[in-house]
Design an enzyme around this catalytic site. Structure first.
Site, PDB file in Angstrom:
ATOM      1  N   ASP A 125      59.816  73.702  66.699  1.00 39.37           N
ATOM      2  CA  ASP A 125      58.817  73.828  66.061  1.00 39.37           C
ATOM      3  C   ASP A 125      58.384  73.424  64.218  1.00 39.37           C
ATOM      4  O   ASP A 125      59.600  73.405  63.833  1.00 39.37           O
ATOM      5  CB  ASP A 125      58.653  75.358  65.998  1.00 39.37           C
ATOM      6  N   ASP A 144      52.799  71.956  71.737  1.00 41.31           N
ATOM      7  CA  ASP A 144      51.801  72.962  71.829  1.00 41.31           C
ATOM      8  C   ASP A 144      50.489  73.370  71.620  1.00 41.31           C
ATOM      9  O   ASP A 144      49.453  73.624  72.616  1.00 41.31           O
ATOM     10  CB  ASP A 144      52.398  73.797  71.497  1.00 41.31           C
TER      11      ASP A 144
END
EC number: 3.4.23.36
Length: 170
Positions: A125, A144
């Site tokens: 991330d 995402d």
């Protein structure tokens, strides 16, 4: 069946899934090599930063503290969901472009995170949205984002009213 998209349904939209996968993996590669763990590069003060974080769990780090079994559970779920999405795309009619785009986005994002989970044991991330130093949304990535946009599009599609005279498909 006049609105059928043919033998391959809307599988032509798999190019979008591939694009999402490529952008996702390229961005993860870049940020993993450009940043050290949890380093922040402020883009918009008090609101948006680049950072590097690893997530061994699911969305919002769900089950991230588990002993490692969750890696394979989430990988299996992603594989099953991906297969379902491909079959769904194949069964779509010609007039279901909105739904095809939504499914392709979710599929591309799922495959991007699946690759990380299987190859690395964690998802990379790098996007951090926050408000001052008081509230931080969990770090996320391009995959995402594609999954979220696709999911919103799917939800909107459910509420979209059917045109008069349009056949309902099972």
């Amino acid at each position: 069946m006049p609105n059928a998209a043919g033998r391959f349904g809307r599988l032509g939209w798999l190019w979008l899934s591939l694009l999402v996968l490529v952008i996702d993996q390229a961005s993860k590669y870049y940020f993993e090599n450009a940043l050290t763990m949890y380093q922040q590069i402020v883009i918009i003060p008090d609101y948006f930063s680049w950072t590097l974080a690893y997530n061994t769990g699911a969305a919002f780090s769900f089950l991230a503290d588990s002993s490692g079994w969750q890696r394979w559970l989430f990988a299996l779920i992603a594989i099953v969901v991906s297969a379902v999405l491909v079959v769904w795309l194949k069964r779509l009619g010609r007039n279901e472009t909105w739904l095809a785009v939504a499914l392709a986005l979710v599929l591309g994002g799922a495959l991007g995170n699946l690759y990380d989970r299987i190859a690395l044991g964690h998802v990379i991330d790098f996007i951090l949205v926050h408000w001052q130093n008081r509230w931080y949304f969990p770090a996320f990535n391009f995959a995402d984002s594609a999954i979220s946009v696709g999911a919103v599009m799917l939800a909107l599609d459910m509420f979209k009213s059917k045109k008069t005279g349009e056949a309902v498909h099972d």
